[in-house]
Write a protein that holds these residues in place. Structure first.
Motif, PDB file in Angstrom:
ATOM      1  N   THR A 581       0.827  -1.194   0.000  1.00 42.69           N
ATOM      2  CA  THR A 581       0.000   0.000   0.000  1.00 42.69           C
ATOM      3  C   THR A 581       0.869   1.254   0.000  1.00 42.69           C
ATOM      4  N   GLY A 582       0.342   2.327  -0.545  1.00 42.50           N
ATOM      5  CA  GLY A 582       1.053   3.602  -0.577  1.00 42.50           C
ATOM      6  C   GLY A 582       0.069   4.750  -0.675  1.00 42.50           C
ATOM      7  N   ALA A 583       0.485   5.916  -0.181  1.00 46.74           N
ATOM      8  CA  ALA A 583      -0.383   7.087  -0.201  1.00 46.74           C
ATOM      9  C   ALA A 583       0.467   8.335  -0.368  1.00 46.74           C
ATOM     10  N   MET A 584      -0.139   9.389  -0.902  1.00 47.15           N
ATOM     11  CA  MET A 584       0.529  10.679  -1.017  1.00 47.15           C
ATOM     12  C   MET A 584      -0.462  11.784  -0.673  1.00 47.15           C
ATOM     13  N   TRP A 585      -0.022  12.711   0.168  1.00 49.07           N
ATOM     14  CA  TRP A 585      -0.766  13.937   0.456  1.00 49.07           C
ATOM     15  C   TRP A 585       0.027  15.092  -0.140  1.00 49.07           C
ATOM     16  N   LEU A 586      -0.635  15.988  -0.861  1.00 48.85           N
ATOM     17  CA  LEU A 586       0.067  17.021  -1.618  1.00 48.85           C
ATOM     18  C   LEU A 586      -0.596  18.379  -1.413  1.00 48.85           C
ATOM     19  N   ARG A 587       0.215  19.379  -1.116  1.00 45.82           N
ATOM     20  CA  ARG A 587      -0.227  20.764  -1.085  1.00 45.82           C
ATOM     21  C   ARG A 587       0.518  21.494  -2.193  1.00 45.82           C
ATOM     22  N   ALA A 588      -0.167  21.829  -3.272  1.00 43.97           N
ATOM     23  CA  ALA A 588       0.435  22.500  -4.425  1.00 43.97           C
ATOM     24  C   ALA A 588      -0.139  23.909  -4.527  1.00 43.97           C
ATOM     25  N   ARG A 612      -3.227   3.928  -2.996  1.00 50.94           N
ATOM     26  CA  ARG A 612      -3.249   2.663  -3.724  1.00 50.94           C
ATOM     27  C   ARG A 612      -2.948   1.555  -2.721  1.00 50.94           C
ATOM     28  N   ALA A 613      -3.761   0.506  -2.715  1.00 52.95           N
ATOM     29  CA  ALA A 613      -3.530  -0.593  -1.778  1.00 52.95           C
ATOM     30  C   ALA A 613      -3.946  -1.904  -2.420  1.00 52.95           C
ATOM     31  N   ALA A 614      -3.206  -2.960  -2.108  1.00 49.87           N
ATOM     32  CA  ALA A 614      -3.523  -4.304  -2.605  1.00 49.87           C
ATOM     33  C   ALA A 614      -3.267  -5.307  -1.488  1.00 49.87           C
ATOM     34  N   LEU A 615      -4.178  -6.239  -1.344  1.00 46.70           N
ATOM     35  CA  LEU A 615      -4.082  -7.286  -0.327  1.00 46.70           C
ATOM     36  C   LEU A 615      -4.234  -8.635  -1.003  1.00 46.70           C
ATOM     37  N   ASP A 616      -3.298  -9.534  -0.714  1.00 46.38           N
ATOM     38  CA  ASP A 616      -3.262 -10.851  -1.343  1.00 46.38           C
ATOM     39  C   ASP A 616      -3.374 -11.924  -0.259  1.00 46.38           C
ATOM     40  N   TYR A 617      -4.246 -12.913  -0.497  1.00 49.84           N
ATOM     41  CA  TYR A 617      -4.431 -14.013   0.450  1.00 49.84           C
ATOM     42  C   TYR A 617      -4.180 -15.338  -0.261  1.00 49.84           C
TER      43      TYR A 617
END
Length: 711
Positions: A581-588, A612-617
């Motif tokens: 998983t990954g995330a971005m917060w942006l102040r432009a 964006r996140a992905a989980l695999d089982y």
């Protein structure tokens, strides 16, 4: 499978589930394959992506942010075209990312330049084409100011394509189906040659029929590529490769505002293609690329590598292009959904890029400290040659429901612009071990650049020569064997020329705009988990025209585009679960403009946050079977420069499954999935092109299935 009895028998998801079930039951003695967990760009044991220029430094110990997406990762996500890569990386955004056209991305909120922000095995290429992924081992991203690796480029980062090279005796075959009728077949043949295995050959071929969920976008593409290696001696390695590609497919113009008002995304059918006139022609991309690389091990600590590449592109760029609502409203369609339609054609565009680089790498002891050095030189040459073009308004008006047919107007009388660019870059990098847990990273690049442009009728010629230096430095501290902290600072450069028009007081003047970035980061990686937290701050000079350019004006540097953000990632595995998983917060913001009305405005088409996140089982009771769930979230975007209109945030979900099993001599992988599971209707992006606002919808729910066999 009981749930499928109530659905039509040809529903692709049911077909996929049925195929998985029947295949599994046919295996009387399934063999569990070794599980491979891919952690993109984070695991301590994974090599750093070469896009940053520091070789095989482990990613978790490198003072910059990179990500690498392998062929297996792309196949699991059902990604077959480059413009779909935004589904995987939170820092990578859409920037007029049209289906059927070349991919257009942003990184950390800055739109990448297709002429300068793309690399192929580290060498610069022109990405104004459809780039095939079938002969690429990986797609690597560098997030952050790219002056460390590029003489000129937009800030935000670089994209690098790592070509498949011979690795050993293996044959892989792939067939796939994507709703509503796209079919693909591909082969990857890897063969060792010579009595001592001193040579290798790898062949990649693919053919694809394109029939996506988007209507009136049928086409085809194919690829043929070969890569060879020759171990001349234990110290000398010679590598060569060639790639031929072709794609023909109509492109997708965007929807737009209606009389300046944002239409409800739910009221628009995302399958409609406004490029659907009877005279609409496909965009055709033909490309050929060849490279040669020589690596010489001079002694135990020093190595010399020289490589050369040539890329030749031929494009036929055509579209029925919607644009505005008369002179009174050029930035929007009309309130009733009608629009002006233009017949755009630019035939036989030729783009040729050549690059030669040489780099000396080695280790030394100076001043009681260990140094890892790299000294390089890069020569780059680009020629863009074009013919006359058509951009003619046709009689009548189109409609947003795609129901109106209008006459063609193909007269090609518009003058295009030829471009010639040459650059010479010298670079020096040094990693200094101050004390065993502390390292100082230094980089310096000096660029000399020559640019010429001229209209094909000989008018509006410009010529400029510029020279500039872009430094980069970082300090890293290994706090524990698994945890590292770092701080970095660097510059990037962009080059531009004021339009050579008589209304500009500084017409034809070349200018260099230097961006700068500061970054602080923490990285952690052990055998189970990897995470990172990064804060960045980027300033990019902005320009604007002062005065009335219909009579007299001057282009001046005017403040900065300031992007400040936070990136976070978490990946790992426990028991039968794998998370990425990954995330971005942006102040432009725009800052420092002499026009107070521009300051503190957020740039258009830049999301405030992404996830964006992905989980695999891995199902314990069924060895080889795994179930996957993914989610994408995109925050609010500004539509207009005055920030008076926004795109709402949106979230989509996906489900997929993968089943692996062994035959007598073959390893099989069956994949099936559905993207945008709940068929969410939303506006994905809102790019502004030529002062017109376009709207692109989220792709509709799409089913896919594929089978791969590896011998």
């Amino acid at each position: 499978m009981a749930a499928c009895r109530s659905l039509p028998s040809r529903t692709p998801l049911c077909l996929a589930l049925g195929l998985i079930g029947s295949t599994a039951w046919a295996q009387t003695t399934p063999t569990e394959p070794a599980r491979v967990v891919t952690v993109t760009g984070q695991a301590l044991t994974a090599p750093s992506t070469g896009v940053a220029g520091f070789g095989d430094v482990p990613a978790a110990r490198a003072p910059f942010q990179t990500a690498g997406y392998s062929q297996a990762t792309l196949q699991d996500a059902g990604i077959t075209a480059l413009n779909e890569l935004t589904r995987l990386d939170p820092g990578l955004g859409d920037a007029y990312n049209s289906a059927g056209y070349w991919a257009s991305f942003s990184l950390r909120g800055y739109a990448l330049d297709n002429r300068f922000n793309y690399r192929r095995d580290g060498l610069p290429i022109n990405a104004e084409t459809a780039i095939s992924l079938d002969n690429k081992e990986r797609v690597d991203l560098l997030r952050g100011t790219s002056g460390i690796q590029a003489g000129t480029s937009a800030p935000g980062g670089l994209v690098d394509f790592v070509v498949k090279r011979p690795r050993g005796d293996q044959k892989t075959f792939f067939v796939g189906y994507t709703q509503r009728g796209s079919l693909k077949a591909a082969a990857d043949i890897d063969q060792t040659l010579g009595s001592q295995g001193q040579a290798g050959l790898r062949l990649n071929a693919s053919v694809e029929k394109l029939d996506p969920a988007l209507r009136d976008a049928q086409g085809h593409r194919h690829l043929l590529a070969a890569a060879g290696t020759l171990r001349v001696s234990p110290e000398t390695l010679l590598e060569a490769e060639v790639e031929l590609s072709h794609q023909s497919q109509p492109s997708q113009p965007g929807f737009s505002l209606l009389g300046g008002v944002l239409p409800q995304a739910g009221s628009i059918n995302p399958r409609i293609n406004l490029n659907n006139q009877r005279w609409s022609l496909p965009v055709v991309f033909d490309g050929s690329t060849a490279s040669l690389r020589w690596t010489q091990q001079l002694d135990r600590d020093w190595r010399l590598q020289t490589q050369a590449m040539v890329q030749r592109l031929t494009n036929n760029d055509r579209a029925a292009f919607p644009f505005g609502c008369g002179i009174a409203l050029p930035s929007s369609y009309c309130s009733d959904g009608s629009f002006d339609l233009y017949d755009y054609r630019s035939e036989h565009e030729h783009r040729t890029s050549r690059a030669v680089s040489s780099e000396l790498q080695g280790k030394a002891q100076w001043g009681g400290m260990a140094h890892e050095l790299a000294l390089g030189v890069l020569w780059d040459d680009y020629h863009g040659r074009f013919g006359p073009q058509a951009f003619n308004q046709v009689e009548g008006r189109g409609l947003m429901d795609g129901s109106v047919q209008l006459p063609a107007n193909p007269d090609a009388s518009g003058a295009n612009t030829n471009r010639t660019e040459r650059s010479l870059e010298w670079s020096l990098r040094d990693v200094v071990t101050l004390a065993e847990p502390t390292r100082l990273w230094l980089g310096l690049r000096h660029t000399t650049l020559h640019r010429d442009t001229v209209r094909i009728d000989g008018s509006e010629a410009t010529a400029s020569t510029q020279a500039f230096t872009t430094p980069w430095l970082a300090l890293s501290q290994q706090l524990t064997p698994a945890l590292m902290a770092y701080a970095s600072w660097g510059q990037g450069a962009e080059s531009s020329v004021v339009p050579n028009l008589p209304t500009y007081s500084n017409a034809g003047q070349g200018r260099t705009q230097k961006s700068r970035q500061s970054e602080l980061g923490l990285k952690y990686a052990d055998n189970t988990w990897a995470w990172s937290l990064t804060g960045f701050d980027i300033h990019r000079p902005a320009t604007r025209d002062v005065g009335d350019c219909n009579s007299s004006c001057t282009q001046v540097q005017d403040g900065n585009d300031h992007h400040r953000g936070l990136e976070a990632s978490l990946s790992g595995h426990w028991d039968a679960w794998t998370l990425d998983t990954g995330a971005m917060w942006l102040r432009a913001r725009r800052e420092g403009s002499s026009d107070a009305g521009l300051n503190e405005r957020t740039p258009t088409n830049v999301p405030r946050q992404t996830l964006r996140a992905a989980l695999d089982y891995a199902v314990p009771a069924w060895p080889g079977l795994s179930l996957q769930a993914s989610v994408q979230h995109q925050g609010q975007r500004e539509v207009l420069a005055d920030n008076s209109l926004q795109l709402p945030s949106w979230t989509t979900w996906g489900l997929a499954t993968r089943y692996q099993w062994h035959g007598a001599r073959t390893h099989y992988t069956l994949r099936a999935g559905v993207d945008n599971l709940f068929d969410v209707r939303a506006w994905k992006e809102s790019p502004t092109q030529y002062d017109h606002v376009y709207l692109y919808p989220v792709d509709p729910r799409t089913f896919r299935i594929s089978l791969q066999a590896r011998l």
